[in-house]
Design a protein around this motif. Structure first.
Motif, PDB file in Angstrom:
ATOM      1  N   UNK A 107       0.815  -1.208   0.000  1.00  0.00           N
ATOM      2  CA  UNK A 107       0.000   0.000   0.000  1.00  0.00           C
ATOM      3  C   UNK A 107       0.854   1.266   0.000  1.00  0.00           C
ATOM      4  N   UNK A 108       2.027   1.222   0.646  1.00  0.00           N
ATOM      5  CA  UNK A 108       2.921   2.382   0.634  1.00  0.00           C
ATOM      6  C   UNK A 108       3.440   2.652  -0.769  1.00  0.00           C
ATOM      7  N   UNK A 109       3.927   1.608  -1.440  1.00  0.00           N
ATOM      8  CA  UNK A 109       4.431   1.785  -2.808  1.00  0.00           C
ATOM      9  C   UNK A 109       3.299   2.139  -3.771  1.00  0.00           C
ATOM     10  N   UNK A 110       2.087   1.630  -3.515  1.00  0.00           N
ATOM     11  CA  UNK A 110       0.941   1.994  -4.355  1.00  0.00           C
ATOM     12  C   UNK A 110       0.612   3.474  -4.205  1.00  0.00           C
ATOM     13  N   UNK A 111       0.711   3.978  -2.974  1.00  0.00           N
ATOM     14  CA  UNK A 111       0.480   5.401  -2.733  1.00  0.00           C
ATOM     15  C   UNK A 111       1.525   6.245  -3.461  1.00  0.00           C
ATOM     16  N   UNK A 112       2.780   5.805  -3.418  1.00  0.00           N
ATOM     17  CA  UNK A 112       3.847   6.508  -4.143  1.00  0.00           C
ATOM     18  C   UNK A 112       3.621   6.420  -5.648  1.00  0.00           C
ATOM     19  N   UNK A 113       3.126   5.270  -6.091  1.00  0.00           N
ATOM     20  CA  UNK A 113       2.840   5.058  -7.520  1.00  0.00           C
ATOM     21  C   UNK A 113       1.751   6.009  -8.007  1.00  0.00           C
ATOM     22  N   UNK A 153       4.436  10.717   2.647  1.00  0.00           N
ATOM     23  CA  UNK A 153       2.972  10.589   2.665  1.00  0.00           C
ATOM     24  C   UNK A 153       2.555   9.125   2.677  1.00  0.00           C
ATOM     25  N   UNK A 154       3.193   8.321   1.828  1.00  0.00           N
ATOM     26  CA  UNK A 154       2.853   6.898   1.767  1.00  0.00           C
ATOM     27  C   UNK A 154       3.103   6.195   3.083  1.00  0.00           C
ATOM     28  N   UNK A 155       4.269   6.444   3.676  1.00  0.00           N
ATOM     29  CA  UNK A 155       4.623   5.774   4.933  1.00  0.00           C
ATOM     30  C   UNK A 155       3.698   6.200   6.060  1.00  0.00           C
ATOM     31  N   UNK A 156       3.506   7.507   6.220  1.00  0.00           N
ATOM     32  CA  UNK A 156       2.708   8.029   7.339  1.00  0.00           C
ATOM     33  C   UNK A 156       1.251   7.575   7.252  1.00  0.00           C
ATOM     34  N   UNK A 157       0.678   7.623   6.057  1.00  0.00           N
ATOM     35  CA  UNK A 157      -0.736   7.269   5.911  1.00  0.00           C
ATOM     36  C   UNK A 157      -0.986   5.766   5.995  1.00  0.00           C
ATOM     37  N   UNK A 158       0.008   4.960   5.638  1.00  0.00           N
ATOM     38  CA  UNK A 158      -0.203   3.503   5.626  1.00  0.00           C
ATOM     39  C   UNK A 158       0.192   2.819   6.934  1.00  0.00           C
ATOM     40  N   UNK A 159       0.946   3.482   7.798  1.00  0.00           N
ATOM     41  CA  UNK A 159       1.330   2.882   9.086  1.00  0.00           C
ATOM     42  C   UNK A 159       0.111   2.450   9.917  1.00  0.00           C
ATOM     43  N   UNK A 160      -0.977   3.254   9.968  1.00  0.00           N
ATOM     44  CA  UNK A 160      -2.140   2.825  10.776  1.00  0.00           C
ATOM     45  C   UNK A 160      -2.832   1.556  10.280  1.00  0.00           C
ATOM     46  N   UNK A 161      -2.668   1.179   9.013  1.00  0.00           N
ATOM     47  CA  UNK A 161      -3.386   0.009   8.485  1.00  0.00           C
ATOM     48  C   UNK A 161      -3.064  -1.267   9.258  1.00  0.00           C
ATOM     49  N   UNK A 162      -1.784  -1.666   9.383  1.00  0.00           N
ATOM     50  CA  UNK A 162      -1.498  -2.881  10.176  1.00  0.00           C
ATOM     51  C   UNK A 162      -1.808  -2.712  11.652  1.00  0.00           C
ATOM     52  N   UNK A 163      -1.652  -1.497  12.179  1.00  0.00           N
ATOM     53  CA  UNK A 163      -1.947  -1.260  13.602  1.00  0.00           C
ATOM     54  C   UNK A 163      -3.430  -1.477  13.877  1.00  0.00           C
ATOM     55  N   UNK A 164      -4.291  -0.953  13.004  1.00  0.00           N
ATOM     56  CA  UNK A 164      -5.736  -1.109  13.176  1.00  0.00           C
ATOM     57  C   UNK A 164      -6.164  -2.573  13.008  1.00  0.00           C
ATOM     58  N   UNK A 165      -5.493  -3.310  12.144  1.00  0.00           N
ATOM     59  CA  UNK A 165      -5.823  -4.733  11.969  1.00  0.00           C
ATOM     60  C   UNK A 165      -5.346  -5.560  13.147  1.00  0.00           C
ATOM     61  N   UNK A 166      -4.219  -5.178  13.717  1.00  0.00           N
ATOM     62  CA  UNK A 166      -3.618  -5.958  14.803  1.00  0.00           C
ATOM     63  C   UNK A 166      -4.479  -5.944  16.068  1.00  0.00           C
ATOM     64  N   UNK A 167      -5.326  -4.935  16.220  1.00  0.00           N
ATOM     65  CA  UNK A 167      -6.163  -4.843  17.416  1.00  0.00           C
ATOM     66  C   UNK A 167      -7.406  -5.733  17.319  1.00  0.00           C
ATOM     67  N   UNK A 168      -7.658  -6.298  16.126  1.00  0.00           N
ATOM     68  CA  UNK A 168      -8.885  -7.062  15.900  1.00  0.00           C
ATOM     69  C   UNK A 168      -8.682  -8.551  16.171  1.00  0.00           C
ATOM     70  N   UNK A 169      -9.745  -9.220  16.658  1.00  0.00           N
ATOM     71  CA  UNK A 169      -9.698 -10.689  16.762  1.00  0.00           C
ATOM     72  C   UNK A 169     -10.040 -11.309  15.411  1.00  0.00           C
TER      73      UNK A 169
END
Length: 317
Positions: A107-113, A153-169
Motif C-alpha cells: 500500500x505504501x508503494x501503491x500510494x507513491x505510484x 505521505x505513503x509511509x505516514x498514511x499507511x502505518x495505521x493500516x497494520x496497527x488497526x488490523x492488529x487490534x482485531x480478533x
C-alpha cells in the motif's frame, strides 16, 4: 470459557490463494508470472540506472521517471516472494505479522505510484503552459522535495493500516483471496468491529488516489486548453506527444485500481476469478508496461539504453 477465548485470536498463519479452480496448472501460470517479474525488475532497474548515469537525462521529467521506476521495483519486490511461492512452489502459508508487513509495503508503494504521476503531470503542465518558468519552478531541490513528500505521505498514511488490523480478533476463515496481502482482503477475515478500518481505508482511497487523480485530470484539462490555443497543428501534436506516455501510465495504474477497489467494496457476488484477475492486473500491469512504454516512446531513453548496451558490447569484444 477457554474455548470461547481461544476462538478469537490472531492466527499464526494465513493462507494465500492462487487462481481458484486452476490449482492443478498453477505451475504453468508461474512461467508468465516469472517473465513479468523479470521484465518489471530488469526494465525498471535499467531505466533508473540509465537516468542516474546519463547527465543529459538529469532533467525534471526524467528524474520523475526514475522515481517511478524505483517505485515499480519496490512494488514488484513487495509481492514477489508470496506470488512465486504460491504459483511456483504451491506454498500458501504466510505468517500473520509478515502478512501485515507485506500489506504495508504494497500500500505504501501503491500510494507513491499514485503521487509520482501527479508530480509528472505537474511537470508537463509547467512545461506546456508556462515554459519560460519551467527551470525556475522545477529546480532540483523542489523535485527531490516532491519525491520525498510522496514517500513520507505513503509511509505516514499507511502505518495505521497494520496497527488497526492488529487490534482485531480473527475467528473466521484464514483463507485470503489473493496471492499477496491486501488490506480489504485481510480486514474481511476479522470478526471484531471493523467500522474504523473501513472508514480509514475509504478515507485513504479518497485522500490519496482520489485527490491525486482529480489533480491529474485538472492538469490535463489545463494542458489541453493551452494546446488548443497553439496556432499550428504541428505545434499541437508536438505538445501532446510529450504527454502520451504519461497518460498511458496513469490509465494502466488507475483503471485496475478503481475496478479492484469496487470489487472489494461491492462485488460480493462476483466471480473469484475476476477478483484474482484484477488483483494481478493491478500488481503487474504498471511495473511491466512502464519501462516498455517509456523505452519505446521516449527517444532520449531509447538512445541512452542503446548507447549503454553498445559500450558494454565493445568492452566485451
Amino acid at each position: 470459557m477457554e474455548l470461547i477465548n481461544s476462538s478469537c485470536f490472531q492466527p499464526p498463519t494465513l493462507l494465500l490463494t492462487g487462481v481458484p479452480g486452476l490449482e492443478a496448472v498453477q505451475i504453468w501460470i508461474s512461467i508468465p508470472l516469472c517473465v513479468m517479474y523479470l521484465i518489471a525488475l530488469l526494465g525498471n532497474s535499467t531505466i533508473f540506472f540509465i537516468i542516474k548515469t546519463t547527465s543529459s537525462l538529469h532533467e525534471p521529467q526524467y528524474i520523475f521517471l526514475s522515481m517511478l521506476a524505483a517505485t515499480d521495483v519496490g512494488l514488484s519486490l513487495s509481492t514477489l516472494p508470496t506470488v512465486l511461492s504460491v504459483f511456483l512452489l504451491n506454498h500458501r502459508e504466510i505468517e500473520f505479522h509478515s502478512c501485515l508487513m507485506q500489506m504495508f509495503f504494497i500500500h505504501t508503494f501503491s500510494s507513491m505510484e499514485s503521487a509520482i504521476p501527479l508530480a509528472m503531470a505537474f511537470d508537463r503542465f509547467v512545461a506546456i503552459c508556462n515554459p519560460l518558468h519551467y527551470k525556475v519552478v522545477l529546480t532540483h531541490s523542489r523535485i527531490m522535495g516532491m519525491g520525498l513528500a510522496a514517500m513520507i505521505r505513503g509511509v505516514v498514511l499507511m502505518v495505521p493500516l497494520p496497527i488497526l488490523l492488529k487490534r482485531l480478533p480473527f475467528c473466521k476463515d484464514v483463507i485470503l483471496s489473493h496471492s499477496y496481502c491486501y488490506h480489504p482482503d485481510v480486514m474481511k477475515l476479522a470478526c471484531g468491529p471493523i467500522t474504523v478500518n473501513i472508514i480509514y481505508g475509504l478515507s485513504l482511497v479518497l485522500c490519496t488516489f482520489g485527490v491525486d487523480c482529480m489533480f491529474i485530470v485538472i492538469s490535463y484539462i489545463l494542458i489541453l486548453k493551452t494546446v488548443l490555443g497553439i496556432a499550428s497543428k504541428d505545434g499541437q501534436l508536438k505538445a501532446l506527444n510529450t504527454c502520451v506516455s504519461h497518460i498511458f501510465t496513469v490509465c494502466i495504474f488507475y483503471v485496475p485500481l478503481i475496478v479492484l477497489a469496487l470489487i472489494h467494496r461491492f462485488g460480493t457476488f462476483t466471480s473469484p476469478l475476476l477478483h484474482v484477475t484484477m488483483a494481478n492486473l493491478f500488481l503487474f500491469l504498471t511495473p511491466v508496461l512502464n519501462p516498455l512504454v517509456y523505452s519505446l516512446k521516449t527517444k532520449q531513453i531509447r538512445f541512452a539504453v542503446l548507447k549503454v548496451f553498445k559500450s558494454r558490447k565493445n568492452l566485451l569484444t
